[in-house]
Design an enzyme around this catalytic site. Structure first.
Site, PDB file in Angstrom:
ATOM      1  N   ARG A  46     119.118  52.070  26.340  1.00  0.00           N
ATOM      2  CA  ARG A  46     120.259  51.365  26.097  1.00  0.00           C
ATOM      3  C   ARG A  46     121.263  51.491  27.102  1.00  0.00           C
ATOM      4  O   ARG A  46     120.964  51.773  28.203  1.00  0.00           O
ATOM      5  CB  ARG A  46     120.869  51.663  24.317  1.00  0.00           C
ATOM      6  CG  ARG A  46     120.771  52.430  23.978  1.00  0.00           C
ATOM      7  CD  ARG A  46     121.586  53.139  25.124  1.00  0.00           C
ATOM      8  NE  ARG A  46     122.726  53.602  25.763  1.00  0.00           N
ATOM      9  CZ  ARG A  46     123.422  53.470  26.103  1.00  0.00           C
ATOM     10  NH1 ARG A  46     123.262  54.182  26.785  1.00  0.00           N
ATOM     11  NH2 ARG A  46     124.682  53.098  25.977  1.00  0.00           N
ATOM     12  N   GLY A  47     121.797  50.603  26.637  1.00  0.00           N
ATOM     13  CA  GLY A  47     122.957  50.014  27.669  1.00  0.00           C
ATOM     14  C   GLY A  47     122.577  49.174  28.945  1.00  0.00           C
ATOM     15  O   GLY A  47     121.106  48.370  28.958  1.00  0.00           O
ATOM     16  N   GLN A 197     126.685  56.743  20.445  1.00  0.00           N
ATOM     17  CA  GLN A 197     126.634  57.011  21.677  1.00  0.00           C
ATOM     18  C   GLN A 197     127.355  57.335  22.602  1.00  0.00           C
ATOM     19  O   GLN A 197     127.113  58.337  23.854  1.00  0.00           O
ATOM     20  CB  GLN A 197     126.453  55.782  22.524  1.00  0.00           C
ATOM     21  CG  GLN A 197     125.023  55.188  22.018  1.00  0.00           C
ATOM     22  CD  GLN A 197     125.519  54.048  20.540  1.00  0.00           C
ATOM     23  OE1 GLN A 197     126.120  54.156  19.993  1.00  0.00           O
ATOM     24  NE2 GLN A 197     124.923  52.433  20.861  1.00  0.00           N
ATOM     25  N   ASP A 238     128.907  44.387  28.021  1.00  0.00           N
ATOM     26  CA  ASP A 238     127.555  44.082  27.800  1.00  0.00           C
ATOM     27  C   ASP A 238     127.407  42.543  28.730  1.00  0.00           C
ATOM     28  O   ASP A 238     125.725  41.674  28.542  1.00  0.00           O
ATOM     29  CB  ASP A 238     127.074  43.786  26.255  1.00  0.00           C
ATOM     30  CG  ASP A 238     126.333  45.762  26.045  1.00  0.00           C
ATOM     31  OD1 ASP A 238     127.658  46.590  25.807  1.00  0.00           O
ATOM     32  OD2 ASP A 238     125.431  45.698  26.301  1.00  0.00           O
ATOM     33  N   ASN A 248     131.512  43.905  24.782  1.00  0.00           N
ATOM     34  CA  ASN A 248     131.496  45.865  24.589  1.00  0.00           C
ATOM     35  C   ASN A 248     130.992  45.972  22.999  1.00  0.00           C
ATOM     36  O   ASN A 248     131.534  45.106  22.167  1.00  0.00           O
ATOM     37  CB  ASN A 248     132.068  46.293  25.307  1.00  0.00           C
ATOM     38  CG  ASN A 248     131.285  47.775  26.071  1.00  0.00           C
ATOM     39  OD1 ASN A 248     130.310  47.758  26.649  1.00  0.00           O
ATOM     40  ND2 ASN A 248     131.977  49.072  25.723  1.00  0.00           N
ATOM     41  N   LYS A 249     130.273  47.489  23.067  1.00  0.00           N
ATOM     42  CA  LYS A 249     130.424  47.608  21.973  1.00  0.00           C
ATOM     43  C   LYS A 249     130.916  47.972  20.357  1.00  0.00           C
ATOM     44  O   LYS A 249     132.205  47.887  21.288  1.00  0.00           O
ATOM     45  CB  LYS A 249     129.980  49.315  21.728  1.00  0.00           C
ATOM     46  CG  LYS A 249     129.328  50.636  21.022  1.00  0.00           C
ATOM     47  CD  LYS A 249     128.283  49.543  20.171  1.00  0.00           C
ATOM     48  CE  LYS A 249     127.164  49.581  21.112  1.00  0.00           C
ATOM     49  NZ  LYS A 249     126.070  48.782  20.826  1.00  0.00           N
TER      50      LYS A 249
HETATM   51  O1  MRU Z   1     123.511  49.412  22.094  1.00  0.00           O
HETATM   52  P1  MRU Z   1     123.914  49.686  24.071  1.00  0.00           P
HETATM   53  O2  MRU Z   1     123.907  51.705  23.005  1.00  0.00           O
HETATM   54  O3  MRU Z   1     123.093  49.034  24.304  1.00  0.00           O
HETATM   55  O4  MRU Z   1     124.922  49.265  24.107  1.00  0.00           O
HETATM   56  C1  MRU Z   1     126.080  49.638  25.375  1.00  0.00           C
HETATM   57  C2  MRU Z   1     127.325  49.589  25.560  1.00  0.00           C
HETATM   58  O5  MRU Z   1     128.446  48.827  24.790  1.00  0.00           O
HETATM   59  C3  MRU Z   1     127.772  49.996  26.712  1.00  0.00           C
HETATM   60  O6  MRU Z   1     128.923  50.045  26.574  1.00  0.00           O
HETATM   61  C4  MRU Z   1     127.162  48.701  27.553  1.00  0.00           C
HETATM   62  O7  MRU Z   1     125.892  48.386  27.732  1.00  0.00           O
HETATM   63  C5  MRU Z   1     127.815  49.466  29.006  1.00  0.00           C
HETATM   64  S1  MRU Z   1     126.970  49.981  30.294  1.00  0.00           S
HETATM   65  C6  MRU Z   1     126.975  50.184  31.595  1.00  0.00           C
END
Ligand code: MRU
Length: 352
Positions: A46-47, A197, A238, A248-249
């Site tokens: 993920r990320g 996370q 994201d 973002n998250k």
């Molecule tokens: O749901 P995820 O774990 O994929 O979400 C990730 C995030 O929100 C990160 O902060 C984002 O992808 C930036 S990663 C460099």
């Protein structure tokens, strides 16, 4: 640490299984792009930037998997793989950016080359996408470290680290660069419900890097800000709209509001591949809705009464007006976030 890579000996996409971290560091290998797509959907990887790199390798894998003997058939098989990979996670634009880049190359190679050259070219492109992300993260680190005051207490959310990119990180890359430059920083890591996370991944990464940190629950952020114990907030993103609104998250928007209320700078670090200049503002960003069981359960154990209704939006959008600066590999963008113009470059040390 590389969260995703191409295994040349096995002709497979390899991942670190992030659902098992930090309790186990285990590798997974994929020989079929359908399985890789399922792994992205279930967040074994993920990320945003890492999802883009994995998807690019997924297209290269589809090209290797295909039995096509002519370029038109191979291009058709690749299009099918792109459609499957595009269905995995809707918010991170890096996924669609990487798939678009692979699609363009496939179309170019389908004209005037052969299937072997197409397969070789697509794998080389995926490897280039991985290498470029690493370079972008390191450049973000150099730019972003200039924003970190000496001895700063930094709050970060989710995991925008090496695991979310190609090993160095975006927000965590800035933190790493400040630490590597000798700045004695300390990091507050928000645990990041529902999937933790922050607690599982960022805390693990910072511990490995020897960066002083304290894990907090998401609801403790205001407490530490009110006590003057947070000097800046930095997260990844994201998808960033043309006006600077940034998804973002889930929970990031709340942190930006809190930072604003306490007069604390709020930064985002993300590569240019996260900027979606096709959308004017954040209202157009698709927000992934994940299974309610991620909220009603913790690590597979039910924590809410049976039959309870739970919502689970995985991301929120922070309006540009709450963002102090956006750090990309090109430099530091300040409001009003004109991503079409190169940001001002910092003067070299000792320069006038
Ligand atoms: O749901 P995820 O774990 O994929 O979400 C990730 C995030 O929100 C990160 O902060 C984002 O992808 C930036 S990663 C460099």
């Amino acid at each position: 640490m590389r969260p995703v890579w191409w295994d040349d000996d096995d002709a497979a996409v390899a991942l670190i299984d992030q659902t098992r971290l930090p309790l186990a560091v285990s590798e997974l290998r994929y020989h079929d792009y359908h399985d890789l797509a399922a792994a992205i959907k279930t967040m074994k990887l993920r990320g945003a930037p890492a999802i883009g790199v994995a998807a690019a390798y997924g297209v290269a894998l589809a090209a290797v998997q295909s039995r096509a003997a002519d370029t038109a058939t191979l291009q058709h098989d690749i299009e099918q793989a792109i459609a499957v990979l595009a269905e995995t996670r809707p918010t991170a634009v890096n996924l669609f950016w990487a798939l678009g880049r692979m699609r363009q190359l496939a179309a170019r190679l389908a004209e005037g080359s052969d299937v072997v050259a197409m397969r070789v070219g697509l794998l080389a492109e995926a490897k280039a996408i991985e290498a470029e992300d690493d370079a972008a993260c390191r450049a973000m680190g150099v730019h972003g470290a200039t924003l970190v005051p000496p001895h700063a207490n930094i709050l970060t959310h989710c995991n925008a680290g090496g695991l979310a990119t190609t090993g160095y990180g975006t927000a965590v890359g800035v933190i790493r660069a400040a630490h590597e430059a000798g700045n004695s920083i300390h990091v507050y890591v928000g645990e990041t419900r529902p999937l933790l996370q922050g607690a599982r991944l960022t805390a693990w990464e910072l511990q490995q890097a020897g960066i002083p940190m304290t894990l907090i629950t998401d609801s403790m952020a205001a407490y530490f800000m009110a006590r003057g114990e947070v000097d800046l907030v930095i997260t990844g993103a994201d998808r960033i709209a043309a006006n600077g609104d940034a998804a973002n998250k889930i929970g990031t928007y709340g942190l930006a509001v809190l930072a604003h209320a306490h007069n604390i700078p709020f930064y985002i670090a993300a590569p240019s591949s996260t900027i979606d200049s096709a959308i004017a503002n954040g209202s157009h960003i698709p927000i992934e809705q994940r299974p309610p069981t991620e909220v009603t359960e913790l690590a597979g154990t039910r924590t809410a009464p049976p039959g309870v209704t739970a919502a689970n939006p995985a991301f929120d959008v922070t309006p540009a007006r709450l963002i102090t600066a956006i750090i990309t590999e090109q430099g530091i963008f300040k409001p009003s976030f004109d991503f079409s113009a190169a940001p001002p470059q910092p003067l070299p040390a000792g320069g006038e």
